[in-house]
Design an enzyme around this catalytic site. Structure first.
Site, PDB file in Angstrom:
ATOM      1  N   VAL A 133      -1.281  -5.298   1.960  1.00 38.47           N
ATOM      2  CA  VAL A 133      -0.786  -6.283   0.976  1.00 38.47           C
ATOM      3  C   VAL A 133       0.346  -5.775   0.086  1.00 38.47           C
ATOM      4  O   VAL A 133       0.901  -6.551  -0.678  1.00 38.47           O
ATOM      5  CB  VAL A 133      -1.922  -6.803   0.049  1.00 38.47           C
ATOM      6  CG1 VAL A 133      -2.868  -7.708   0.809  1.00 38.47           C
ATOM      7  CG2 VAL A 133      -2.641  -5.677  -0.643  1.00 38.47           C
ATOM      8  N   TYR A 134       0.684  -4.486   0.136  1.00 38.18           N
ATOM      9  CA  TYR A 134       1.709  -4.002  -0.794  1.00 38.18           C
ATOM     10  C   TYR A 134       3.087  -4.572  -0.459  1.00 38.18           C
ATOM     11  O   TYR A 134       3.538  -4.514   0.693  1.00 38.18           O
ATOM     12  CB  TYR A 134       1.782  -2.467  -0.802  1.00 38.18           C
ATOM     13  CG  TYR A 134       0.567  -1.773  -1.382  1.00 38.18           C
ATOM     14  CD1 TYR A 134      -0.387  -2.455  -2.138  1.00 38.18           C
ATOM     15  CD2 TYR A 134       0.358  -0.409  -1.180  1.00 38.18           C
ATOM     16  CE1 TYR A 134      -1.502  -1.814  -2.674  1.00 38.18           C
ATOM     17  CE2 TYR A 134      -0.753   0.241  -1.711  1.00 38.18           C
ATOM     18  CZ  TYR A 134      -1.675  -0.472  -2.444  1.00 38.18           C
ATOM     19  OH  TYR A 134      -2.773   0.181  -2.958  1.00 38.18           O
ATOM     20  N   THR A 135       3.769  -5.036  -1.500  1.00 32.64           N
ATOM     21  CA  THR A 135       5.165  -5.509  -1.440  1.00 32.64           C
ATOM     22  C   THR A 135       5.473  -6.317  -0.159  1.00 32.64           C
ATOM     23  O   THR A 135       6.495  -6.083   0.494  1.00 32.64           O
ATOM     24  CB  THR A 135       6.164  -4.327  -1.589  1.00 32.64           C
ATOM     25  OG1 THR A 135       5.883  -3.307  -0.629  1.00 32.64           O
ATOM     26  CG2 THR A 135       6.113  -3.729  -2.984  1.00 32.64           C
ATOM     27  N   ASP A 136       4.555  -7.216   0.159  1.00 35.58           N
ATOM     28  CA  ASP A 136       4.756  -8.104   1.328  1.00 35.58           C
ATOM     29  C   ASP A 136       5.078  -7.347   2.606  1.00 35.58           C
ATOM     30  O   ASP A 136       5.832  -7.847   3.459  1.00 35.58           O
ATOM     31  CB  ASP A 136       5.902  -9.099   1.053  1.00 35.58           C
ATOM     32  CG  ASP A 136       5.493 -10.138   0.039  1.00 35.58           C
ATOM     33  OD1 ASP A 136       4.288 -10.466   0.011  1.00 35.58           O
ATOM     34  OD2 ASP A 136       6.366 -10.581  -0.732  1.00 35.58           O
ATOM     35  N   GLY A 137       4.567  -6.153   2.749  1.00 37.06           N
ATOM     36  CA  GLY A 137       4.781  -5.399   3.992  1.00 37.06           C
ATOM     37  C   GLY A 137       5.897  -4.374   3.895  1.00 37.06           C
ATOM     38  O   GLY A 137       5.999  -3.482   4.748  1.00 37.06           O
TER      39      GLY A 137
END
Ligand code: NAP
Length: 310
Positions: free
Chosen positions: A51-55
């Site tokens: 889920v971090y920074t949209d991938g």
């Protein structure tokens, strides 16, 4: 206790770096500079999540790691959104592997507890990924101790185990001391702790009126909005000045000093920011200073609430 090694068998030093800012508050160039600074400082363990920074975090980490992949230990997480069903784990982990450009990821965490999916379904899925050599270790994050033990019983029944857990732990968030860290010591599970600086609070910068995550992100503003936490940060800063170091160095070294041997996950948005955290890798925190740091915030009461017997 779980000993982390790279795929080529080298021991992984006991400090990690978290890439939650890669492709977000840190652009690609800053992210690369932080990655290179960390590798030069001896960090081999890198932490990301689906889920971090949209991938972007996984994509950038994969790109930076590629030339030295076998010398690193890479962890990602599944199930923060969408839960811990077989379908969601397989789907999001496939995406994670593609973004990272890795056939095998060293460690896959369940990002948080999901009480709606049977543990058998979740752990059979993780065990299958392990049998297929798509993951080397299983971890869980943001679980209560009873949830870890319940999940561990299921995992062991199908011939695997939870090797690592990832709790929040820092000088002003010490709940992990009550059950999580003693459980780790008892069960041989490695604790890899996030937010060693309390999201930046323990750098002391908010006492100087500077800005950052706690003024930009409501969740963190609420998590660390307690006045006594800010008082502890001010006292930590004064103590750091007294002993001639940086508050961030002391805060990270304090996490690593717990008797259960936690691995702190360092982080920042620029290479300059991470320098004092990296300095903790070499900082020798003696017993007297450790005791003074422990006294900056209340020790949480024991799980039995029998304070007089603690
Ligand atoms: N499992 C989970 O649920 C979970 C949750 C959170 C994090 N994590 C993992 O743990 C890693 C570390 O967590 P964290 O980012 O919360 O760690 P942290 O060390 O508590 O906070 C890092 C933040 O503090 C600020 N900072 C750091 N050094 C500074 C300095 N010298 N001067 C001023 N500000 C400074 C920066 O934020 P600003 O500049 O924005 O203020 C930086 O991004 C993450 O990258 C992620 O991999 C996992």
């Amino acid at each position: 206790m779980t000993q982390l090694t790279t795929v080529s068998g080298a021991a992984v030093p006991p400090f990690a770096f978290g890439t939650m800012q890669f492709g977000g508050r840190a652009d690609a160039a800053q992210s690369r500079a932080m990655f290179e600074t960390c590798v030069a400082a001896g960090i081999r363990h890198f932490d990301t999540a689906h889920v971090y920074t949209d991938g972007a975090s996984e994509t950038l980490l994969g790109e930076f790691a590629r030339p030295v992949r076998d010398t690193l230990f890479v962890a990602t997480k599944a199930g923060y959104s969408g839960g811990s069903s077989r379908a969601n784990i397989l789907d999001t982990f496939d995406t994670s592997r593609r973004r990272l450009g890795m056939d095998t990821v060293d460690l896959l965490y369940l990002h948080r507890w999901d009480g709606t999916v049977p543990l058998d379904e979740t752990f059979e899925t993780l065990a299958e990924l392990q049998r297929q050599q798509k993951i080397r270790h299983i971890g869980v994050s943001n679980f209560a101790a009873w949830q870890v033990m319940k999940a561990q019983a299921v995992a062991q029944r199908i011939d695997t185990r939870i090797d690592v857990i990832q709790p929040m732990y820092n000088l002003v968030k010490r709940q992990a001391e009550v059950e999580i860290l003693p459980m780790c010591a008892s069960e041989g599970i490695l604790p890899v702790c996030y937010s060693p600086l309390g999201g930046g609070l323990l750098t002391g910068k908010y006492g100087d009126g500077r800005t950052g995550r706690l003024t930009e992100d409501d969740r963190y503003a609420r998590r660390y909005g307690v006045e006594s936490m800010h008082r502890a940060a001010a006292e930590l800063t004064a103590l750091a000045h007294e002993v001639g170091t940086d508050p961030a160095t002391l805060a990270v070294a304090w996490v690593a000093r717990h008797v259960s041997g936690p691995v702190p996950i360092l982080s920042g948005r620029t290479p300059e920011q991470i320098a004092p955290s990296l300095a903790a890798m070499r900082y020798v925190l003696d017993d007297a200073l450790y005791a003074r740091l422990c006294a900056l915030a209340p020790t949480p009461p024991p799980a039995t609430d029998r304070l007089e017997e603690a």
